[in-house]
Scaffold this motif. Sequence first.
Motif, PDB file in Angstrom:
ATOM      1  N   ASN A   1       0.863  -1.172   0.000  1.00  0.00           N
ATOM      2  CA  ASN A   1       0.000   0.000   0.000  1.00  0.00           C
ATOM      3  C   ASN A   1       0.904   1.228   0.000  1.00  0.00           C
ATOM      4  O   ASN A   1       2.082   1.125  -0.357  1.00  0.00           O
ATOM      5  CB  ASN A   1      -1.005  -0.028   1.161  1.00  0.00           C
ATOM      6  CG  ASN A   1      -0.360   0.010   2.531  1.00  0.00           C
ATOM      7  OD1 ASN A   1       0.796   0.393   2.682  1.00  0.00           O
ATOM      8  ND2 ASN A   1      -1.098  -0.390   3.543  1.00  0.00           N
ATOM      9  N   GLU A   2       0.411   2.367   0.429  1.00  0.00           N
ATOM     10  CA  GLU A   2       1.191   3.605   0.347  1.00  0.00           C
ATOM     11  C   GLU A   2       2.432   3.602   1.237  1.00  0.00           C
ATOM     12  O   GLU A   2       3.438   4.226   0.911  1.00  0.00           O
ATOM     13  CB  GLU A   2       0.322   4.808   0.730  1.00  0.00           C
ATOM     14  CG  GLU A   2      -0.836   5.078  -0.209  1.00  0.00           C
ATOM     15  CD  GLU A   2      -2.015   4.140   0.046  1.00  0.00           C
ATOM     16  OE1 GLU A   2      -2.181   3.648   1.189  1.00  0.00           O
ATOM     17  OE2 GLU A   2      -2.751   3.877  -0.912  1.00  0.00           O
ATOM     18  N   THR A   3       2.384   2.911   2.389  1.00  0.00           N
ATOM     19  CA  THR A   3       3.487   3.021   3.352  1.00  0.00           C
ATOM     20  C   THR A   3       4.232   1.721   3.617  1.00  0.00           C
ATOM     21  O   THR A   3       5.300   1.750   4.205  1.00  0.00           O
ATOM     22  CB  THR A   3       2.978   3.552   4.706  1.00  0.00           C
ATOM     23  OG1 THR A   3       2.032   2.627   5.244  1.00  0.00           O
ATOM     24  CG2 THR A   3       2.349   4.923   4.553  1.00  0.00           C
ATOM     25  N   LEU A   4       3.684   0.565   3.232  1.00  0.00           N
ATOM     26  CA  LEU A   4       4.359  -0.698   3.559  1.00  0.00           C
ATOM     27  C   LEU A   4       4.247  -1.693   2.421  1.00  0.00           C
ATOM     28  O   LEU A   4       3.408  -1.563   1.535  1.00  0.00           O
ATOM     29  CB  LEU A   4       3.815  -1.297   4.860  1.00  0.00           C
ATOM     30  CG  LEU A   4       2.370  -1.778   4.953  1.00  0.00           C
ATOM     31  CD1 LEU A   4       2.193  -3.161   4.403  1.00  0.00           C
ATOM     32  CD2 LEU A   4       1.946  -1.763   6.405  1.00  0.00           C
ATOM     33  N   PHE A   5       5.136  -2.690   2.484  1.00  0.00           N
ATOM     34  CA  PHE A   5       5.059  -3.837   1.584  1.00  0.00           C
ATOM     35  C   PHE A   5       5.140  -5.095   2.427  1.00  0.00           C
ATOM     36  O   PHE A   5       5.668  -5.082   3.547  1.00  0.00           O
ATOM     37  CB  PHE A   5       6.182  -3.816   0.532  1.00  0.00           C
ATOM     38  CG  PHE A   5       7.541  -4.067   1.093  1.00  0.00           C
ATOM     39  CD1 PHE A   5       8.038  -5.357   1.210  1.00  0.00           C
ATOM     40  CD2 PHE A   5       8.334  -3.017   1.513  1.00  0.00           C
ATOM     41  CE1 PHE A   5       9.300  -5.595   1.733  1.00  0.00           C
ATOM     42  CE2 PHE A   5       9.599  -3.241   2.038  1.00  0.00           C
ATOM     43  CZ  PHE A   5      10.083  -4.530   2.148  1.00  0.00           C
ATOM     44  N   CYS A   6       4.605  -6.170   1.905  1.00  0.00           N
ATOM     45  CA  CYS A   6       4.655  -7.446   2.611  1.00  0.00           C
ATOM     46  C   CYS A   6       4.848  -8.556   1.581  1.00  0.00           C
ATOM     47  O   CYS A   6       4.207  -8.559   0.531  1.00  0.00           O
ATOM     48  CB  CYS A   6       3.363  -7.678   3.399  1.00  0.00           C
ATOM     49  SG  CYS A   6       3.355  -9.257   4.274  1.00  0.00           S
ATOM     50  N   SER A   7       5.721  -9.471   1.903  1.00  0.00           N
ATOM     51  CA  SER A   7       5.970 -10.640   1.079  1.00  0.00           C
ATOM     52  C   SER A   7       5.769 -11.875   1.963  1.00  0.00           C
ATOM     53  O   SER A   7       6.306 -11.938   3.071  1.00  0.00           O
ATOM     54  CB  SER A   7       7.394 -10.594   0.536  1.00  0.00           C
ATOM     55  OG  SER A   7       7.695 -11.777  -0.149  1.00  0.00           O
ATOM     56  N   ALA A   8       4.975 -12.832   1.484  1.00  0.00           N
ATOM     57  CA  ALA A   8       4.701 -14.048   2.263  1.00  0.00           C
ATOM     58  C   ALA A   8       4.928 -15.273   1.383  1.00  0.00           C
ATOM     59  O   ALA A   8       4.464 -15.315   0.239  1.00  0.00           O
ATOM     60  CB  ALA A   8       3.270 -14.031   2.779  1.00  0.00           C
ATOM     61  N   GLN A   9       5.644 -16.250   1.918  1.00  0.00           N
ATOM     62  CA  GLN A   9       5.893 -17.507   1.218  1.00  0.00           C
ATOM     63  C   GLN A   9       5.526 -18.668   2.135  1.00  0.00           C
ATOM     64  O   GLN A   9       5.757 -18.607   3.346  1.00  0.00           O
ATOM     65  CB  GLN A   9       7.366 -17.672   0.834  1.00  0.00           C
ATOM     66  CG  GLN A   9       7.892 -16.669  -0.148  1.00  0.00           C
ATOM     67  CD  GLN A   9       8.434 -15.442   0.534  1.00  0.00           C
ATOM     68  OE1 GLN A   9       8.934 -15.508   1.637  1.00  0.00           O
ATOM     69  NE2 GLN A   9       8.320 -14.313  -0.128  1.00  0.00           N
ATOM     70  N   VAL A  10       4.971 -19.704   1.539  1.00  0.00           N
ATOM     71  CA  VAL A  10       4.683 -20.952   2.248  1.00  0.00           C
ATOM     72  C   VAL A  10       5.370 -22.063   1.480  1.00  0.00           C
ATOM     73  O   VAL A  10       5.156 -22.225   0.280  1.00  0.00           O
ATOM     74  CB  VAL A  10       3.162 -21.235   2.328  1.00  0.00           C
ATOM     75  CG1 VAL A  10       2.908 -22.586   2.965  1.00  0.00           C
ATOM     76  CG2 VAL A  10       2.450 -20.132   3.081  1.00  0.00           C
ATOM     77  N   PHE A  11       6.212 -22.818   2.164  1.00  0.00           N
ATOM     78  CA  PHE A  11       6.897 -23.969   1.585  1.00  0.00           C
ATOM     79  C   PHE A  11       6.319 -25.223   2.237  1.00  0.00           C
ATOM     80  O   PHE A  11       6.199 -25.278   3.464  1.00  0.00           O
ATOM     81  CB  PHE A  11       8.406 -23.904   1.836  1.00  0.00           C
ATOM     82  CG  PHE A  11       9.041 -22.673   1.260  1.00  0.00           C
ATOM     83  CD1 PHE A  11       9.428 -22.625  -0.060  1.00  0.00           C
ATOM     84  CD2 PHE A  11       9.233 -21.552   2.035  1.00  0.00           C
ATOM     85  CE1 PHE A  11       9.999 -21.483  -0.591  1.00  0.00           C
ATOM     86  CE2 PHE A  11       9.806 -20.406   1.532  1.00  0.00           C
ATOM     87  CZ  PHE A  11      10.192 -20.385   0.207  1.00  0.00           C
ATOM     88  N   ALA A  12       5.959 -26.214   1.439  1.00  0.00           N
ATOM     89  CA  ALA A  12       5.381 -27.462   1.949  1.00  0.00           C
ATOM     90  C   ALA A  12       6.257 -28.614   1.509  1.00  0.00           C
ATOM     91  O   ALA A  12       6.443 -28.852   0.318  1.00  0.00           O
ATOM     92  CB  ALA A  12       3.963 -27.641   1.422  1.00  0.00           C
ATOM     93  N   LEU A  13       6.799 -29.330   2.482  1.00  0.00           N
ATOM     94  CA  LEU A  13       7.694 -30.464   2.217  1.00  0.00           C
ATOM     95  C   LEU A  13       7.033 -31.743   2.714  1.00  0.00           C
ATOM     96  O   LEU A  13       6.705 -31.872   3.889  1.00  0.00           O
ATOM     97  CB  LEU A  13       9.032 -30.251   2.934  1.00  0.00           C
ATOM     98  CG  LEU A  13       9.704 -28.930   2.595  1.00  0.00           C
ATOM     99  CD1 LEU A  13      10.776 -28.596   3.599  1.00  0.00           C
ATOM    100  CD2 LEU A  13      10.263 -28.987   1.193  1.00  0.00           C
TER     101      LEU A  13
END
Length: 130
Positions: free
Chosen positions: A115-127
């Motif tokens: 958004n205007e003030t933040l970024f977010c990155s999310a990853q899910v790894f399934a083994l």
Amino acid sequence: MALLDDAPKLTIYENTYRTEPEEDAEFRAQKVSALLKGMLKDRLQGQSYDPVRGSQMSKQLADDIRERVKAMGFDRHKLVVHVTIGERKCQTYSCCSRCLWDTATDGFASESFQNETLFCSAQVFALYFE
């Protein structure tokens, strides 16, 4: 004697020797990506970046994502959830990961939000594990 009765019972599991997940328990990256996209939008829409709360928000978001993905029925997969929240200030963010896994049974899903003030990155790894 009462103390021994209150102790949790130890459950011992036997190996199943399954090398592949059952068809209904395969990791579905599209479903997990849709879940990630919805959760990131719901939680972060309208939020502003705060360096103190950013750490707490990323931990809480990672825990909630892990619980929601577990509830999707991937019982025989070990899950690794990685969430990064940062401030947007005209910079570029790049994230890379490598893993040694079986492409037939393991998988991952990744989504990002900003958004205007933040970024977010999310990853899910399934083994997959037996």
